[in-house]
Write a protein that holds these residues in place. Structure first.
Motif, mmCIF file in Angstrom:
data_model
loop_
_atom_site.group_PDB
_atom_site.id
_atom_site.type_symbol
_atom_site.label_atom_id
_atom_site.label_comp_id
_atom_site.label_asym_id
_atom_site.label_seq_id
_atom_site.Cartn_x
_atom_site.Cartn_y
_atom_site.Cartn_z
ATOM 1 N N ILE A 64 -46.362 1.262 -2.506
ATOM 2 C CA ILE A 64 -46.696 2.681 -2.409
ATOM 3 C C ILE A 64 -45.594 3.522 -3.046
ATOM 4 C CG2 ILE A 64 -46.984 4.602 -0.780
ATOM 5 C CD1 ILE A 64 -48.471 2.714 1.057
ATOM 6 N N ILE A 65 -44.346 3.158 -2.790
ATOM 7 C CA ILE A 65 -43.215 3.866 -3.392
ATOM 8 C C ILE A 65 -43.273 3.753 -4.916
ATOM 9 C CG2 ILE A 65 -40.704 3.857 -3.674
ATOM 10 C CD1 ILE A 65 -40.517 3.021 -0.709
ATOM 11 N N ASN A 66 -43.527 2.549 -5.408
ATOM 12 C CA ASN A 66 -43.609 2.342 -6.868
ATOM 13 C C ASN A 66 -44.757 3.140 -7.485
ATOM 14 O OD1 ASN A 66 -41.385 0.579 -7.132
ATOM 15 N ND2 ASN A 66 -42.628 -1.164 -6.470
ATOM 16 N N ASN A 67 -45.866 3.216 -6.780
ATOM 17 C CA ASN A 67 -47.020 3.982 -7.258
ATOM 18 C C ASN A 67 -46.695 5.478 -7.328
ATOM 19 O OD1 ASN A 67 -49.656 4.476 -8.097
ATOM 20 N ND2 ASN A 67 -50.423 4.663 -6.013
ATOM 21 N N ALA A 68 -45.997 5.973 -6.297
ATOM 22 C CA ALA A 68 -45.600 7.388 -6.278
ATOM 23 C C ALA A 68 -44.657 7.695 -7.437
ATOM 24 C CB ALA A 68 -44.938 7.726 -4.945
ATOM 25 N N ILE A 69 -43.735 6.785 -7.705
ATOM 26 C CA ILE A 69 -42.806 6.971 -8.825
ATOM 27 C C ILE A 69 -43.560 7.018 -10.145
ATOM 28 C CG2 ILE A 69 -40.953 5.865 -10.148
ATOM 29 C CD1 ILE A 69 -39.858 4.820 -7.458
ATOM 30 N N ASN A 70 -44.556 6.146 -10.307
ATOM 31 C CA ASN A 70 -45.343 6.128 -11.542
ATOM 32 C C ASN A 70 -46.056 7.459 -11.791
ATOM 33 O OD1 ASN A 70 -44.688 3.521 -12.327
ATOM 34 N ND2 ASN A 70 -46.389 2.593 -11.212
ATOM 35 N N ILE A 83 -34.754 8.010 -11.886
ATOM 36 C CA ILE A 83 -34.945 7.606 -10.493
ATOM 37 C C ILE A 83 -34.287 6.253 -10.315
ATOM 38 C CG2 ILE A 83 -36.606 6.937 -8.727
ATOM 39 C CD1 ILE A 83 -38.556 8.915 -9.836
ATOM 40 N N ILE A 84 -33.418 6.163 -9.334
ATOM 41 C CA ILE A 84 -32.708 4.916 -9.042
ATOM 42 C C ILE A 84 -33.278 4.336 -7.754
ATOM 43 C CG2 ILE A 84 -30.472 3.860 -8.555
ATOM 44 C CD1 ILE A 84 -29.242 6.280 -10.092
ATOM 45 N N ASN A 123 -32.397 9.258 -5.943
ATOM 46 C CA ASN A 123 -32.140 7.926 -5.397
ATOM 47 C C ASN A 123 -33.130 7.636 -4.276
ATOM 48 O OD1 ASN A 123 -29.350 8.925 -6.489
ATOM 49 N ND2 ASN A 123 -29.140 6.712 -6.309
ATOM 50 N N ILE A 124 -33.829 6.510 -4.397
ATOM 51 C CA ILE A 124 -34.757 6.084 -3.351
ATOM 52 C C ILE A 124 -34.271 4.764 -2.775
ATOM 53 C CG2 ILE A 124 -37.131 5.464 -2.793
ATOM 54 C CD1 ILE A 124 -38.051 7.109 -5.123
ATOM 55 N N GLU A 125 -34.130 4.733 -1.464
ATOM 56 C CA GLU A 125 -33.625 3.528 -0.803
ATOM 57 C C GLU A 125 -34.477 3.218 0.415
ATOM 58 O OE1 GLU A 125 -29.659 2.446 1.782
ATOM 59 O OE2 GLU A 125 -29.348 3.395 -0.165
ATOM 60 N N THR A 126 -34.690 1.939 0.675
ATOM 61 C CA THR A 126 -35.352 1.533 1.916
ATOM 62 C C THR A 126 -34.476 0.526 2.648
ATOM 63 O OG1 THR A 126 -36.550 -0.325 0.889
ATOM 64 C CG2 THR A 126 -37.665 1.819 0.930
ATOM 65 N N ARG A 138 -33.108 10.908 -1.954
ATOM 66 C CA ARG A 138 -31.965 11.819 -2.127
ATOM 67 C C ARG A 138 -31.987 12.432 -3.527
ATOM 68 N NH1 ARG A 138 -26.986 11.868 0.417
ATOM 69 N NH2 ARG A 138 -27.476 9.856 1.405
ATOM 70 N N ASP A 139 -31.801 13.751 -3.589
ATOM 71 C CA ASP A 139 -31.712 14.424 -4.881
ATOM 72 C C ASP A 139 -30.379 15.155 -4.995
ATOM 73 O OD1 ASP A 139 -31.862 17.294 -4.019
ATOM 74 O OD2 ASP A 139 -33.863 16.735 -3.319
ATOM 75 N N ARG A 140 -30.125 15.694 -6.167
ATOM 76 C CA ARG A 140 -28.906 16.486 -6.363
ATOM 77 C C ARG A 140 -29.294 17.903 -6.791
ATOM 78 N NH1 ARG A 140 -26.187 14.035 -11.915
ATOM 79 N NH2 ARG A 140 -27.909 14.512 -13.312
ATOM 80 N N GLY A 141 -30.304 18.422 -6.099
ATOM 81 C CA GLY A 141 -30.831 19.745 -6.405
ATOM 82 C C GLY A 141 -30.027 20.867 -5.776
ATOM 83 N N ILE A 142 -30.698 22.002 -5.564
ATOM 84 C CA ILE A 142 -29.996 23.193 -5.089
ATOM 85 C C ILE A 142 -29.667 23.137 -3.603
ATOM 86 C CG2 ILE A 142 -31.021 24.621 -6.887
ATOM 87 C CD1 ILE A 142 -32.977 25.700 -4.834
#
Length: 209
Positions: A64-70, A83-84, A123-126, A138-142
């Motif tokens: 599901i995570i891989n599908n969302a990334i796609n 995306i890491i 960064n996506i981690e499980t 995790r993002d490096r946004g505002i």
């Protein structure tokens, strides 16, 4: 000489076609996401009014995570972002709704891109404990202040000051995220600092084997 000119002309045409095709694909994906957002709004309304439960099956989280990334990789690549992945969870089987869980992950990832001042880096981690799978995005946004963090999952809430309000949206995405995670008997929390990015941490119960 004419052959050389023709070669470069053909090459330029191919590159132009590739760029156009990429933008057409991006527009189609954006339209699809807009339709999904409308469906999400209707789903929240139905769930709140009728107290209906979603259809669920035994599914694995990592696909599901891989599908969302796609679904967002074209937008990421268009912004030269990355995306890491670090999918360390050994057990990722849970009882859930594949479509809705994919949608909420796309929603969080899409926000991570939209609220990035600079080149998006996500960064996506499980990982696991004995009973749950944890997903960290995790993002490096505002980032956001503590007041915003307390209200971010409320329906129609959008921060009224700073850059956050400059990003188009209706404030429904994260309320939908929270609702779906609640239905899956999970939890979501956020770690964030203004100017330093955000980290959304989701925990979902695993299927007892």
């Amino acid at each position: 000489m004419s052959k050389v000119k023709n070669y470069y002309w053909d090459l330029a045409e191919k590159e132009s076609d590739t760029i156009i095709n990429n933008y057409v694909k991006m527009i189609r994906e954006e339209n699809s996401r807009m339709l999904d957002q409308i469906e999400n709004i209707l789903t929240i309304s139905q769930l709140e009014k009728n107290n209906k439960s979603l259809a669920k099956t035994s599914i694995n989280m990592h696909p599901i995570i891989n599908n969302a990334i796609n679904h967002i990789k074209l937008i990421i690549s268009n912004k030269n972002g990355m995306i890491i992945k670090n999918l360390k969870a050994v057990d990722d089987l849970f009882f859930g709704n594949k479509n809705h869980f994919t949608n909420i992950l796309i929603n969080i990832l899409d926000n991570a891109v939209k609220y990035s001042k600079h080149t998006p880096k996500i960064n996506i981690e499980t990982k696991n404990d004995k009973s749950n799978i944890f997903i960290s995005i995790r993002d490096r946004g505002i980032g956001m202040n503590s007041k915003t963090q307390k209200k971010i999952f409320e329906k129609f809430y959008r921060e009224q000051s700073g850059n956050i309000h400059d990003v188009k949206g209706h404030g429904l995405g994260l309320s939908y995220v929270k609702k779906i995670i609640d239905i899956h008997k999970g939890l979501i929390r956020i770690e964030s600092k203004k100017g330093e990015g955000s980290n959304f941490i989701i925990s979902i119960p695993l299927i007892n084997r």
